[in-house]
Design a protein around this motif. Sequence first.
Motif, short mmCIF file in Angstrom:
data_model
loop_
_atom_site.label_atom_id
_atom_site.label_comp_id
_atom_site.label_asym_id
_atom_site.label_seq_id
_atom_site.Cartn_x
_atom_site.Cartn_y
_atom_site.Cartn_z
N LYS A 136 -6.20 24.47 28.03
CA LYS A 136 -6.83 25.68 28.35
C LYS A 136 -8.12 25.66 29.16
O LYS A 136 -8.90 24.73 28.90
CB LYS A 136 -6.88 26.30 27.10
N LEU A 137 -8.38 26.41 29.99
CA LEU A 137 -9.41 26.43 30.63
C LEU A 137 -10.04 27.80 30.37
O LEU A 137 -9.52 29.01 30.33
CB LEU A 137 -9.59 26.64 32.17
N LEU A 138 -11.32 27.62 29.81
CA LEU A 138 -12.33 28.78 29.26
C LEU A 138 -13.43 28.97 30.27
O LEU A 138 -14.13 27.83 30.58
CB LEU A 138 -12.99 28.44 27.86
N VAL A 139 -13.57 30.10 30.84
CA VAL A 139 -14.60 30.17 31.89
C VAL A 139 -15.58 31.48 31.55
O VAL A 139 -15.09 32.57 31.35
CB VAL A 139 -13.85 30.57 33.33
N ASP A 140 -16.82 31.27 31.72
CA ASP A 140 -17.87 32.35 31.40
C ASP A 140 -18.44 32.50 32.96
O ASP A 140 -19.34 31.51 33.21
CB ASP A 140 -18.87 32.02 30.38
N SER A 141 -18.41 33.48 33.69
CA SER A 141 -18.87 33.36 35.10
C SER A 141 -19.76 34.71 35.36
O SER A 141 -19.42 35.82 34.90
CB SER A 141 -17.64 33.50 36.01
N GLY A 142 -21.12 34.22 35.56
CA GLY A 142 -21.90 35.26 36.23
C GLY A 142 -21.81 35.44 37.74
O GLY A 142 -20.87 35.07 38.23
N SER A 143 -22.64 35.91 38.42
CA SER A 143 -22.59 35.89 39.85
C SER A 143 -23.57 34.82 40.41
O SER A 143 -22.89 34.43 41.58
CB SER A 143 -23.50 37.24 40.24
N THR A 144 -24.12 34.11 39.51
CA THR A 144 -25.01 32.81 40.10
C THR A 144 -24.00 31.86 39.84
O THR A 144 -24.01 30.87 40.77
CB THR A 144 -26.34 32.86 39.43
N LYS A 145 -23.51 31.47 38.69
CA LYS A 145 -22.78 30.35 38.41
C LYS A 145 -21.53 30.62 37.23
O LYS A 145 -21.70 31.80 37.01
CB LYS A 145 -23.78 29.27 37.50
N ALA A 146 -20.81 29.57 37.20
CA ALA A 146 -19.64 29.84 36.22
C ALA A 146 -19.75 28.59 35.49
O ALA A 146 -19.41 27.62 35.90
CB ALA A 146 -18.28 30.18 37.07
N ASP A 147 -19.63 28.65 34.06
CA ASP A 147 -19.34 27.58 33.40
C ASP A 147 -17.97 27.44 32.75
O ASP A 147 -17.26 28.42 32.53
CB ASP A 147 -20.16 27.75 31.98
N TRP A 148 -17.43 26.40 33.04
CA TRP A 148 -15.96 25.89 32.67
C TRP A 148 -16.13 24.98 31.70
O TRP A 148 -16.46 23.71 31.71
CB TRP A 148 -15.34 25.23 34.00
N PHE A 195 -12.78 18.26 29.53
CA PHE A 195 -13.99 18.13 30.44
C PHE A 195 -15.03 19.62 30.65
O PHE A 195 -14.12 20.59 30.21
CB PHE A 195 -13.48 17.91 31.98
N THR A 196 -15.90 19.39 31.05
CA THR A 196 -16.77 20.65 31.27
C THR A 196 -17.62 20.60 32.73
O THR A 196 -17.64 19.27 33.22
CB THR A 196 -18.15 20.65 30.54
N THR A 197 -17.50 21.51 33.27
CA THR A 197 -18.28 21.57 34.68
C THR A 197 -18.80 23.15 35.16
O THR A 197 -18.58 23.79 34.21
CB THR A 197 -16.97 21.40 35.86
N GLN A 198 -19.32 23.15 36.39
CA GLN A 198 -20.10 24.22 36.44
C GLN A 198 -19.61 24.37 38.23
O GLN A 198 -19.82 23.66 38.85
CB GLN A 198 -21.63 24.04 36.36
N SER A 199 -19.27 25.74 38.37
CA SER A 199 -19.03 26.23 39.76
C SER A 199 -20.09 27.20 40.08
O SER A 199 -20.90 27.84 39.19
CB SER A 199 -17.62 26.77 40.12
N LEU A 200 -20.21 27.54 41.38
CA LEU A 200 -20.66 28.97 41.71
C LEU A 200 -19.99 30.12 41.16
O LEU A 200 -18.95 30.05 40.92
CB LEU A 200 -20.68 29.05 43.51
N GLY A 201 -20.80 31.11 40.95
CA GLY A 201 -20.33 32.29 40.32
C GLY A 201 -19.08 33.06 41.19
O GLY A 201 -18.91 32.57 42.36
N LEU A 202 -18.33 33.54 40.19
CA LEU A 202 -16.89 34.11 40.99
C LEU A 202 -16.87 35.58 40.65
O LEU A 202 -15.68 35.90 39.82
CB LEU A 202 -15.92 33.23 40.37
N ASN A 203 -17.73 36.20 41.18
CA ASN A 203 -18.12 37.77 41.05
C ASN A 203 -16.98 38.47 42.10
O ASN A 203 -17.26 38.25 43.26
CB ASN A 203 -19.30 38.16 41.14
N PRO A 204 -16.07 39.09 41.69
CA PRO A 204 -14.99 39.46 42.73
C PRO A 204 -15.66 40.97 43.52
O PRO A 204 -15.05 41.19 44.42
CB PRO A 204 -13.87 39.92 42.01
#
Length: 283
Positions: free
Chosen positions: A2-14, A25-34
Amino acid sequence: MKLLVDSGSTKADWIAIDDNGKVLFTTQSLGLNPEVLDKEEIIARLDDKFDISHNKNKASHLYFYGAGCGTVRMKDFLTTVFKEYFTKATVSVHEDTYAAVYATTPKDEKAIVCILGTGSNCSYFDGKVLHQKVQSLGYIAMDDCSGNRFGRHLLRGYYFNKMPSAMAKEFEEEYNLDADYIKNNLYKEPNPNAYLATFAKFLIKHKDTPFCKAIIQAEMKDFAENYIMQFDNCHDVLVHFVGSIAFYLKEELETALEVYDIKVGNVLRRPIDGLIAYHVLNK
Protein backbone atom coordinates in the motif's frame (compact mmCIF):
# COMPACT_ATOMS: atom_id res chain seq x y z
CA MET A 1 1.94 -3.12 -0.97
CA LYS A 2 0.00 0.00 0.00
CA LEU A 3 1.23 3.48 -0.85
CA LEU A 4 0.22 6.26 1.52
CA VAL A 5 0.81 9.78 0.26
CA ASP A 6 0.41 13.13 1.96
CA SER A 7 0.96 15.85 -0.64
CA GLY A 8 1.08 19.59 -0.33
CA SER A 9 1.96 21.95 -3.13
CA THR A 10 5.65 22.00 -2.19
CA LYS A 11 6.38 18.36 -1.40
CA ALA A 12 4.73 14.97 -1.05
CA ASP A 13 5.62 12.38 1.62
CA TRP A 14 5.35 8.75 0.50
CA ILE A 15 5.28 5.64 2.70
CA ALA A 16 4.90 2.08 1.42
CA ILE A 17 3.58 -0.46 3.94
CA ASP A 18 2.59 -4.11 3.89
CA ASP A 19 -0.72 -5.41 5.27
CA ASN A 20 0.67 -5.44 8.83
CA GLY A 21 1.83 -1.86 8.70
CA LYS A 22 5.51 -2.64 8.26
CA VAL A 23 7.24 0.20 6.43
CA LEU A 24 8.78 -1.01 3.17
CA PHE A 25 10.19 2.33 2.06
CA THR A 26 9.76 6.05 2.50
CA THR A 27 10.53 8.80 0.03
CA GLN A 28 9.63 12.35 -0.84
CA SER A 29 8.68 13.86 -4.18
CA LEU A 30 7.79 17.35 -5.29
CA GLY A 31 4.19 18.27 -4.51
CA LEU A 32 1.39 16.96 -6.74
CA ASN A 33 -1.27 19.65 -6.60
CA PRO A 34 -3.61 19.05 -9.58
CA GLU A 35 -4.80 22.65 -9.49
CA VAL A 36 -1.42 23.90 -10.69
CA LEU A 37 0.11 20.89 -12.50
CA ASP A 38 -0.80 19.13 -15.74
CA LYS A 39 -0.61 15.39 -16.38
CA GLU A 40 2.87 15.51 -17.94
CA GLU A 41 4.38 17.34 -14.98
CA ILE A 42 2.76 14.98 -12.47
CA ILE A 43 4.15 11.93 -14.28
CA ALA A 44 7.57 13.58 -14.54
CA ARG A 45 7.60 14.10 -10.77
CA LEU A 46 6.65 10.45 -10.20
CA ASP A 47 9.29 9.19 -12.63
CA ASP A 48 11.91 11.35 -10.93
CA LYS A 49 11.81 9.19 -7.78
CA PHE A 50 13.28 5.70 -8.15
CA ASP A 51 11.33 4.14 -5.27
CA ILE A 52 8.06 5.31 -6.81
CA SER A 53 8.75 4.46 -10.46
CA HIS A 54 10.45 1.15 -9.60
CA ASN A 55 7.49 -0.05 -7.52
CA LYS A 56 4.61 1.41 -9.53
CA ASN A 57 3.44 -2.02 -10.73
CA LYS A 58 3.77 -3.59 -7.28
CA ALA A 59 1.31 -1.33 -5.49
CA SER A 60 -2.07 -2.88 -4.70
CA HIS A 61 -3.52 0.31 -3.20
CA LEU A 62 -2.75 4.01 -3.44
CA TYR A 63 -4.22 6.26 -0.78
CA PHE A 64 -3.51 9.84 -1.82
CA TYR A 65 -4.30 12.85 0.36
CA GLY A 66 -3.46 16.08 -1.40
CA ALA A 67 -3.74 19.81 -1.67
CA GLY A 68 -5.90 20.85 -4.60
CA CYS A 69 -8.13 17.76 -4.35
CA GLY A 70 -11.16 19.46 -2.85
CA THR A 71 -13.33 19.31 -5.97
CA VAL A 72 -14.75 16.33 -7.85
CA ARG A 73 -13.09 17.50 -11.07
CA MET A 74 -9.61 17.55 -9.54
CA LYS A 75 -10.12 14.22 -7.74
CA ASP A 76 -11.25 12.58 -10.98
CA PHE A 77 -8.36 14.07 -12.95
CA LEU A 78 -5.74 12.85 -10.47
CA THR A 79 -7.41 9.45 -10.08
CA THR A 80 -7.21 8.94 -13.84
CA VAL A 81 -3.51 9.89 -13.93
CA PHE A 82 -2.70 7.57 -11.02
CA LYS A 83 -4.65 4.63 -12.48
CA GLU A 84 -2.64 4.90 -15.67
CA TYR A 85 0.63 5.05 -13.76
CA PHE A 86 0.00 2.53 -10.96
CA THR A 87 -1.54 -0.08 -13.25
CA LYS A 88 -2.44 -2.68 -10.60
CA ALA A 89 -3.51 -0.37 -7.78
CA THR A 90 -6.89 0.55 -6.43
CA VAL A 91 -6.68 4.33 -6.27
CA SER A 92 -8.31 6.51 -3.64
CA VAL A 93 -7.87 10.30 -3.79
CA HIS A 94 -8.93 12.58 -0.94
CA GLU A 95 -8.32 16.21 -0.12
CA ASP A 96 -5.43 16.74 2.28
CA THR A 97 -7.71 17.65 5.17
CA TYR A 98 -8.66 13.99 5.59
CA ALA A 99 -5.02 13.14 6.28
CA ALA A 100 -4.95 15.89 8.88
CA VAL A 101 -8.13 14.54 10.47
CA TYR A 102 -6.90 10.95 10.65
CA ALA A 103 -3.56 12.07 12.12
CA THR A 104 -4.83 14.51 14.77
CA THR A 105 -8.33 13.48 15.83
CA PRO A 106 -9.17 10.50 18.05
CA LYS A 107 -11.70 8.07 16.56
CA ASP A 108 -15.28 9.38 16.51
CA GLU A 109 -14.28 12.66 18.18
CA LYS A 110 -15.60 15.97 16.89
CA ALA A 111 -13.07 18.65 15.99
CA ILE A 112 -12.20 21.48 13.65
CA VAL A 113 -9.13 20.57 11.64
CA CYS A 114 -6.96 23.12 9.86
CA ILE A 115 -4.02 23.02 7.48
CA LEU A 116 -1.47 25.82 7.57
CA GLY A 117 1.37 25.02 5.19
CA THR A 118 2.08 26.24 1.68
CA GLY A 119 -1.69 26.77 1.46
CA SER A 120 -4.44 26.77 4.09
CA ASN A 121 -7.71 25.00 4.74
CA CYS A 122 -10.24 24.44 7.52
CA SER A 123 -12.95 21.80 7.99
CA TYR A 124 -15.28 20.48 10.67
CA PHE A 125 -15.17 16.75 11.43
CA ASP A 126 -18.31 15.45 13.12
CA GLY A 127 -16.66 12.18 14.08
CA LYS A 128 -17.61 10.52 10.81
CA VAL A 129 -17.82 13.04 7.97
CA LEU A 130 -15.87 16.13 6.99
CA HIS A 131 -17.79 19.37 6.46
CA GLN A 132 -16.52 22.55 4.82
CA LYS A 133 -18.13 25.98 4.87
CA VAL A 134 -15.57 27.64 2.59
CA GLN A 135 -14.89 26.52 -0.98
CA SER A 136 -11.29 27.34 -1.75
CA LEU A 137 -10.54 29.51 -4.77
CA GLY A 138 -6.83 28.77 -4.55
CA TYR A 139 -3.76 30.69 -3.51
CA ILE A 140 -4.46 33.95 -5.37
CA ALA A 141 -7.85 34.66 -3.79
CA MET A 142 -7.65 32.79 -0.47
CA ASP A 143 -5.12 30.79 1.60
CA ASP A 144 -5.14 33.11 4.63
CA CYS A 145 -2.22 32.59 7.03
CA SER A 146 -0.39 30.25 4.64
CA GLY A 147 3.22 30.12 3.57
CA ASN A 148 2.41 31.62 0.19
CA ARG A 149 0.52 34.50 1.81
CA PHE A 150 3.49 35.25 4.05
CA GLY A 151 5.78 35.18 1.02
CA ARG A 152 3.52 37.61 -0.80
CA HIS A 153 3.62 40.01 2.18
CA LEU A 154 7.41 39.89 2.36
CA LEU A 155 7.89 40.56 -1.35
CA ARG A 156 5.41 43.42 -1.27
CA GLY A 157 7.01 44.82 1.87
CA TYR A 158 10.41 44.73 0.23
CA TYR A 159 9.36 46.21 -3.11
CA PHE A 160 7.14 48.89 -1.53
CA ASN A 161 10.07 49.87 0.73
CA LYS A 162 8.08 49.06 3.88
CA MET A 163 10.52 46.41 5.14
CA PRO A 164 13.04 47.78 7.71
CA SER A 165 16.38 48.50 6.01
CA ALA A 166 18.47 46.05 8.04
CA MET A 167 15.96 43.29 7.40
CA ALA A 168 15.78 44.19 3.71
CA LYS A 169 19.55 43.86 3.43
CA GLU A 170 19.43 40.38 4.99
CA PHE A 171 16.50 39.51 2.73
CA GLU A 172 18.61 40.45 -0.29
CA GLU A 173 21.44 38.21 0.91
CA GLU A 174 19.20 35.17 1.33
CA TYR A 175 17.09 35.37 -1.82
CA ASN A 176 17.34 36.29 -5.47
CA LEU A 177 15.16 39.40 -5.54
CA ASP A 178 15.74 40.37 -9.14
CA ALA A 179 12.35 41.44 -10.51
CA ASP A 180 12.63 39.36 -13.68
CA TYR A 181 13.58 36.26 -11.67
CA ILE A 182 10.63 36.74 -9.32
CA LYS A 183 8.16 37.32 -12.16
CA ASN A 184 9.40 34.24 -14.00
CA ASN A 185 8.74 32.12 -10.92
CA LEU A 186 5.36 33.70 -10.31
CA TYR A 187 3.99 33.65 -13.85
CA LYS A 188 5.89 31.11 -15.94
CA GLU A 189 7.13 28.30 -13.67
CA PRO A 190 4.99 25.53 -12.10
CA ASN A 191 3.87 25.93 -8.48
CA PRO A 192 4.04 29.71 -7.97
CA ASN A 193 2.33 29.17 -4.61
CA ALA A 194 5.16 26.90 -3.48
CA TYR A 195 7.69 29.48 -4.68
CA LEU A 196 6.03 32.18 -2.59
CA ALA A 197 6.04 29.85 0.42
CA THR A 198 9.84 29.55 0.27
CA PHE A 199 10.02 33.04 1.78
CA ALA A 200 8.00 32.01 4.85
CA LYS A 201 11.04 30.67 6.72
CA PHE A 202 12.50 34.19 6.66
CA LEU A 203 9.35 35.53 8.30
CA ILE A 204 9.42 32.78 10.93
CA LYS A 205 13.10 33.50 11.61
CA HIS A 206 12.20 37.14 12.28
CA LYS A 207 8.81 36.49 13.87
CA ASP A 208 9.57 38.63 16.92
CA THR A 209 10.29 41.80 14.93
CA PRO A 210 7.46 44.36 14.73
CA PHE A 211 7.32 44.09 10.92
CA CYS A 212 6.88 40.29 10.83
CA LYS A 213 4.78 40.16 13.98
CA ALA A 214 2.24 42.50 12.40
CA ILE A 215 1.98 40.28 9.31
CA ILE A 216 1.56 37.13 11.41
CA GLN A 217 -1.09 38.65 13.67
CA ALA A 218 -3.08 40.06 10.75
CA GLU A 219 -3.05 36.76 8.86
CA MET A 220 -4.04 34.75 11.95
CA LYS A 221 -6.88 37.17 12.61
CA ASP A 222 -8.10 36.70 9.04
CA PHE A 223 -7.83 32.93 9.27
CA ALA A 224 -9.80 32.81 12.52
CA GLU A 225 -12.55 35.10 11.26
CA ASN A 226 -12.78 33.84 7.66
CA TYR A 227 -12.30 30.12 8.26
CA ILE A 228 -12.61 28.83 11.83
CA MET A 229 -15.47 31.04 12.93
CA GLN A 230 -17.62 29.86 10.03
CA PHE A 231 -18.45 26.96 12.35
CA ASP A 232 -20.94 27.78 15.13
CA ASN A 233 -19.37 25.32 17.57
CA CYS A 234 -15.80 26.61 17.16
CA HIS A 235 -15.75 27.54 20.86
CA ASP A 236 -16.91 24.08 21.96
CA VAL A 237 -14.49 21.71 20.18
CA LEU A 238 -10.73 21.54 19.89
CA VAL A 239 -9.12 23.03 16.79
CA HIS A 240 -6.29 20.84 15.48
CA PHE A 241 -3.60 21.98 13.05
CA VAL A 242 -1.25 20.34 10.57
CA GLY A 243 1.49 22.04 8.56
CA SER A 244 4.83 23.76 8.94
CA ILE A 245 3.37 27.24 9.44
CA ALA A 246 1.19 26.07 12.32
CA PHE A 247 4.03 23.98 13.78
CA TYR A 248 6.63 26.75 13.83
CA LEU A 249 4.16 29.45 14.89
CA LYS A 250 2.29 27.39 17.47
CA GLU A 251 2.70 29.87 20.33
CA GLU A 252 1.59 32.77 18.15
CA LEU A 253 -1.39 30.72 16.99
CA GLU A 254 -2.47 29.89 20.54
CA THR A 255 -2.19 33.54 21.55
CA ALA A 256 -4.11 34.77 18.49
CA LEU A 257 -6.96 32.28 18.91
CA GLU A 258 -7.26 32.80 22.65
CA VAL A 259 -8.74 36.21 21.87
CA TYR A 260 -11.66 34.43 20.17
CA ASP A 261 -12.02 31.77 22.91
CA ILE A 262 -10.84 29.12 20.45
CA LYS A 263 -8.82 26.25 21.93
CA VAL A 264 -5.88 24.81 20.00
CA GLY A 265 -5.56 21.02 20.16
CA ASN A 266 -2.90 18.92 18.44
CA VAL A 267 -0.39 20.69 16.20
CA LEU A 268 1.62 18.45 13.86
CA ARG A 269 4.17 19.35 11.24
CA ARG A 270 3.32 16.31 9.07
CA PRO A 271 0.37 13.89 9.23
CA ILE A 272 2.02 11.01 7.38
CA ASP A 273 2.98 8.91 10.43
CA GLY A 274 -0.57 9.04 11.76
CA LEU A 275 -1.84 7.71 8.45
CA ILE A 276 0.02 4.43 8.98
CA ALA A 277 -1.87 3.69 12.19
CA TYR A 278 -5.17 4.67 10.58
CA HIS A 279 -4.76 2.42 7.55
CA VAL A 280 -3.53 -0.55 9.59
CA LEU A 281 -6.56 -0.27 11.89
CA ASN A 282 -8.91 0.11 8.94
CA LYS A 283 -7.46 -2.42 6.51
